[in-house]
Write a protein that holds these residues in place. Structure first.
Motif, short mmCIF file in Angstrom:
data_model
loop_
_atom_site.label_atom_id
_atom_site.label_comp_id
_atom_site.label_asym_id
_atom_site.label_seq_id
_atom_site.Cartn_x
_atom_site.Cartn_y
_atom_site.Cartn_z
N TRP A 36 35.19 41.07 36.60
CA TRP A 36 36.23 42.08 36.78
C TRP A 36 35.56 43.32 37.38
CZ3 TRP A 36 41.43 41.61 36.19
CH2 TRP A 36 41.90 40.50 35.51
N ARG A 38 36.57 47.27 39.38
CA ARG A 38 37.63 48.26 39.49
C ARG A 38 37.28 49.26 40.58
NH1 ARG A 38 36.97 51.53 33.72
NH2 ARG A 38 34.94 52.53 34.17
N ASP A 90 39.42 55.45 33.30
CA ASP A 90 39.59 54.01 33.53
C ASP A 90 40.67 53.73 34.58
OD1 ASP A 90 39.16 53.54 30.01
OD2 ASP A 90 37.67 53.17 31.58
N TYR A 94 42.25 47.19 39.40
CA TYR A 94 41.35 46.21 38.79
C TYR A 94 41.45 44.87 39.52
CZ TYR A 94 40.16 49.31 34.97
OH TYR A 94 39.67 50.36 34.24
#
Length: 123
Positions: A36, A38, A90, A94
């Motif tokens: 993953w 981002r 955050d 993603y």
């Protein structure tokens, strides 16, 4: 044709949790390690987490360690990213990605990519 499709993004508040999914098709899922990444606006794509093909080995970036958990269900050809205690930093698109090569967390080491899912964390 290999396809990775992310889902589960959305708008949440700081401190909330969110789980992203990555549905894979067109490849032998268990033979690929899943990562993953981002990308926040104006920033480079950065590594977040990685899980081995059999699911027994994981690795996290320091920025998400202890808050995010990567997992996979090979029977469902799906990978997951559980995100807890979300912070405004955050906020990003993603992406999930797949690679047959373990050890390199650079984006260039991953062979297949999804289209991304937006996660926005309001403070």
């Amino acid at each position: 044709q290999v396809q990775l499709v992310e889902s589960g993004g959305g708008l949440v508040q700081a401190g909330d949790s969110l789980t992203l999914s990555c549905a894979a098709s067109g490849l032998t899922f268990s033979s690929y390690h899943i990562g993953w990444f981002r990308q926040a606006p104006g920033k480079e794509r950065e590594f977040a987490a990685r899980i081995s093909g059999h699911g027994r080995v994981t690795y996290y970036a320091d920025s998400v360690k202890g808050r995010f958990t990567i997992s996979r269900d090979n029977a469902k050809n799906t990978g997951y990213l559980q995100m807890n205690r979300l912070k405004s930093e955050d906020t990003a698109v993603y992406y999930c990605a797949a690679t047959a090569t373990w050890g390199d967390v650079r984006a260039a080491a991953f062979d297949y990519w999804g289209q991304g899912t937006q996660v926005t964390v309001s403070s």
